[in-house]
Design a protein around this motif. Structure first.
Motif: not given
Length: 103
Positions: A49, A79-80
């Protein structure tokens, strides 16, 4: 004594891959990176992310289902995870970004 200032001029550049270099400041589990990308960077998939601000330059970030162009003044939040995997391609001579990250 805490200085409250991150002096990027005093930090050295590290180049983990061709076409990308960064300066890293860390405190506990947080870090701030000044990153510079050039056209020499080979596009590669990344699942990490990112949360940051584009200082200058222009690049595109390709996701599985679309491509978005980012340029100076844009914020970026990715986001991750594999659901948000992405790869970047530099469209200008270089791109500089500041990222705030968890280790």
């Amino acid at each position: 004594m805490i200085s409250y200032r991150i002096d990027f001029d005093r930090l050295g550049w590290v180049s983990p891959i061709p076409g990308m270099r960064h300066k890293v400041w860390e405190d506990g589990k947080k870090r701030v990176r000044m990153v510079e990308y050039t056209r020499e960077m080979e596009p590669h998939w990344c699942s990490r992310g990112h949360f940051g601000y584009i200082l200058d330059g222009r690049f595109e970030i390709e996701f599985d289902n679309r491509t978005i162009v980012f340029e100076a003044g844009d914020g970026v939040f990715i986001p991750d995870g594999d659901d948000h995997r992405h790869r970047a391609r530099v469209l200008s001579s270089s791109v500089r970004v500041v990222f705030v990250e968890d280790e």
